[in-house]
Structures are given as structure tokens and as C-alpha cells.
Write a protein that holds these residues in place. Structure first.
Motif, PDB file in Angstrom:
ATOM      1  N   MET A   1      -6.121   5.524   2.500  1.00 36.15           N
ATOM      2  CA  MET A   1      -5.959   6.319   1.239  1.00 36.15           C
ATOM      3  C   MET A   1      -5.552   5.423   0.205  1.00 36.15           C
ATOM      4  O   MET A   1      -5.863   5.884  -1.142  1.00 36.15           O
ATOM      5  CB  MET A   1      -5.027   7.566   1.466  1.00 36.15           C
ATOM      6  CG  MET A   1      -5.395   8.536   2.570  1.00 36.15           C
ATOM      7  SD  MET A   1      -6.960   9.667   1.980  1.00 36.15           S
ATOM      8  CE  MET A   1      -6.328  10.368   0.788  1.00 36.15           C
ATOM      9  N   TYR A   2      -4.836   4.291   0.613  1.00 36.72           N
ATOM     10  CA  TYR A   2      -4.335   3.492  -0.463  1.00 36.72           C
ATOM     11  C   TYR A   2      -6.032   2.704  -1.195  1.00 36.72           C
ATOM     12  O   TYR A   2      -6.045   2.658  -2.473  1.00 36.72           O
ATOM     13  CB  TYR A   2      -3.333   2.438  -0.309  1.00 36.72           C
ATOM     14  CG  TYR A   2      -3.369   1.484  -1.193  1.00 36.72           C
ATOM     15  CD1 TYR A   2      -2.486   1.734  -2.451  1.00 36.72           C
ATOM     16  CD2 TYR A   2      -3.824   0.013  -0.787  1.00 36.72           C
ATOM     17  CE1 TYR A   2      -2.286   0.702  -3.348  1.00 36.72           C
ATOM     18  CE2 TYR A   2      -3.576  -0.888  -2.001  1.00 36.72           C
ATOM     19  CZ  TYR A   2      -2.716  -0.539  -3.210  1.00 36.72           C
ATOM     20  OH  TYR A   2      -2.558  -1.547  -4.031  1.00 36.72           O
TER      21      TYR A   2
ATOM     22  N   ALA B   1      -7.697   5.032  -3.314  1.00 39.83           N
ATOM     23  CA  ALA B   1      -6.906   5.269  -4.797  1.00 39.83           C
ATOM     24  C   ALA B   1      -7.312   4.174  -5.497  1.00 39.83           C
ATOM     25  O   ALA B   1      -7.436   4.331  -6.777  1.00 39.83           O
ATOM     26  CB  ALA B   1      -5.421   5.401  -4.638  1.00 39.83           C
TER      27      ALA B   1
ATOM     28  N   ASN C   1      -0.570   5.567   4.049  1.00 43.78           N
ATOM     29  CA  ASN C   1      -1.744   5.292   4.759  1.00 43.78           C
ATOM     30  C   ASN C   1      -2.731   4.256   3.728  1.00 43.78           C
ATOM     31  O   ASN C   1      -3.102   4.284   2.899  1.00 43.78           O
ATOM     32  CB  ASN C   1      -2.692   6.862   4.909  1.00 43.78           C
ATOM     33  CG  ASN C   1      -3.898   6.766   5.662  1.00 43.78           C
ATOM     34  OD1 ASN C   1      -4.639   5.694   6.003  1.00 43.78           O
ATOM     35  ND2 ASN C   1      -4.152   7.892   5.813  1.00 43.78           N
TER      36      ASN C   1
ATOM     37  N   HIS D   1       0.830  -1.148  -0.163  1.00 41.54           N
ATOM     38  CA  HIS D   1      -0.001   0.151  -0.196  1.00 41.54           C
ATOM     39  C   HIS D   1       0.978   1.338   0.106  1.00 41.54           C
ATOM     40  O   HIS D   1       0.288   2.392   0.066  1.00 41.54           O
ATOM     41  CB  HIS D   1      -0.991  -0.006   1.223  1.00 41.54           C
ATOM     42  CG  HIS D   1      -0.347   0.006   2.501  1.00 41.54           C
ATOM     43  ND1 HIS D   1       0.456  -1.072   3.340  1.00 41.54           N
ATOM     44  CD2 HIS D   1       0.163   1.149   3.230  1.00 41.54           C
ATOM     45  CE1 HIS D   1       0.715  -0.695   4.390  1.00 41.54           C
ATOM     46  NE2 HIS D   1       0.602   0.776   4.408  1.00 41.54           N
TER      47      HIS D   1
ATOM     48  N   TRP E   1       0.318  10.972  -2.480  1.00 42.82           N
ATOM     49  CA  TRP E   1      -1.055  10.491  -2.367  1.00 42.82           C
ATOM     50  C   TRP E   1      -0.870   9.182  -3.012  1.00 42.82           C
ATOM     51  O   TRP E   1      -0.337   8.930  -4.081  1.00 42.82           O
ATOM     52  CB  TRP E   1      -1.953  11.277  -3.350  1.00 42.82           C
ATOM     53  CG  TRP E   1      -3.346  10.775  -3.088  1.00 42.82           C
ATOM     54  CD1 TRP E   1      -4.301  10.762  -1.958  1.00 42.82           C
ATOM     55  CD2 TRP E   1      -4.252   9.902  -3.776  1.00 42.82           C
ATOM     56  NE1 TRP E   1      -5.314  10.225  -2.080  1.00 42.82           N
ATOM     57  CE2 TRP E   1      -5.446   9.661  -3.281  1.00 42.82           C
ATOM     58  CE3 TRP E   1      -4.203   9.396  -5.251  1.00 42.82           C
ATOM     59  CZ2 TRP E   1      -6.452   8.963  -4.030  1.00 42.82           C
ATOM     60  CZ3 TRP E   1      -5.281   8.865  -5.901  1.00 42.82           C
ATOM     61  CH2 TRP E   1      -6.115   8.801  -5.205  1.00 42.82           C
ATOM     62  N   PRO E   2      -1.358   7.940  -2.355  1.00 40.69           N
ATOM     63  CA  PRO E   2      -1.778   8.005  -1.114  1.00 40.69           C
ATOM     64  C   PRO E   2      -0.833   7.844   0.198  1.00 40.69           C
ATOM     65  O   PRO E   2      -1.189   7.352   1.231  1.00 40.69           O
ATOM     66  CB  PRO E   2      -2.665   6.604  -1.206  1.00 40.69           C
ATOM     67  CG  PRO E   2      -2.050   5.804  -1.951  1.00 40.69           C
ATOM     68  CD  PRO E   2      -1.282   6.650  -3.169  1.00 40.69           C
TER      69      PRO E   2
END
Length: 157
Positions: free
Chosen positions: A59-60, A63, A56, A43, A52-53
Motif C-alpha cells: 500500500m505504501y 501511495a 503495509n 513505509h 492509509w497506507p
């Protein structure tokens, strides 16, 4: 006599290269930038935007979902045909051109996402295109079948 001033071609007042940002997702323990040349699983990726991501997991996951939905949307735009083919007015051509430009731009965003070389992002892009193809291609074929005249003979498949 006047001396000729020569300038070295190696230093023409060039601006030094920008400083490399250190992002945990793209750096190794020595602080050097890591560029993946093969698919990797994890991740800690960098997709579309710097940071980004990041590392985290939530957040992955976002995505991956974003790339999947983006690929489905691109397929929808591919099979979008709400105008008659015979319409040749300027507004129709401009609208079709705008849709094509948006589809192409979003397609490039999917391609750039895959270039993160993250396996999950790759699978999300391929899966999104596959799901979109099945959903919208099947609908387009059903519509084409219903619009075609029915034969007066035995059932054909």
C-alpha cells in the motif's frame, strides 16, 4: 434580593476533544501520537487519509505511485491549452475556471501528501512534477516553435 448567577468562562458546555485514534503508523510504543517534524524514511506513513497506507509495504508503494502520477497530472493540467486565447465567450471562461479549480485542488492534495514528512512521498511528488514539466513543457515549446513563422536567414537556436 435575587442572587446573580455567574458562569465560568472555562466551562461553557464545550464538547470534549475527540478521542485520538491509535494507528501503528503514527503512534510510538507508549501509545502516544508521533508527529514527524523532519523527513523520515520508511513505509509506515499516513498519506492523505487516516490509516492509509498504514504499515503495509504494498500500500505504501501504491501511495508513492499515486502521488507521482498525481503530480504529473497536475503538470499536464498546467500546460493544458486546448482553447484559443482570443475566445472570450462565457463557456470558455467557465471551462478554464473549472480546469484551474481542479488543478489547484489536486495541487493541494500533493502538498498534503508531502506534509506526511515521508521521504519517499516527497521524492515521488518532486519527481512527478519534474517528469511532468519535462514532458509537457517540451511539448508546449515544440508546438510554439512550429506555430511561429520561419526566419529567412541562417539557422537560429
Amino acid at each position: 434580593m435575587m442572587a446573580l448567577k455567574t458562569t465560568s468562562h472555562h466551562n461553557l458546555g464545550a464538547v470534549p476533544p475527540p478521542a485520538v485514534e491509535t494507528n501503528p503508523a503514527t503512534t510510538n510504543n507508549a501509545g502516544k501520537t508521533v508527529v514527524h517534524k523532519t523527513l523520515y524514511w520508511g513505509h509506515d506513513a499516513q498519506v492523505l487519509f487516516t490509516g492509509w497506507p498504514s504499515t503495509n509495504s504494498a500500500m505504501y508503494a501504491l501511495a508513492v505511485i499515486f502521488v507521482f502520477v498525481l503530480a504529473v497530472f497536475v503538470e499536464w493540467l498546467t500546460y493544458l491549452n486546448f482553447m484559443k486565447e482570443s475566445a472570450d465567450n462565457v463557456l470558455t471562461v467557465v471551462l478554464q475556471t473549472a480546469i484551474h479549480a481542479v488543478r489547484t485542488g489536486l495541487n493541494y492534495m500533493v502538498i498534503l501528501s508531502v506534509m506526511s514528512f515521508n521521504g519517499g512521498i516527497f521524492l515521488a511528488a518532486v519527481g512527478g512534477h519534474a517528469v511532468g514539466f519535462v514532458l509537457f513543457r517540451a511539448r508546449a515549446k515544440r508546438k510554439a516553435k512550429s506555430d511561429s513563422p520561419k526566419p529567412n536567414g541562417p539557422l537560429t537556436f
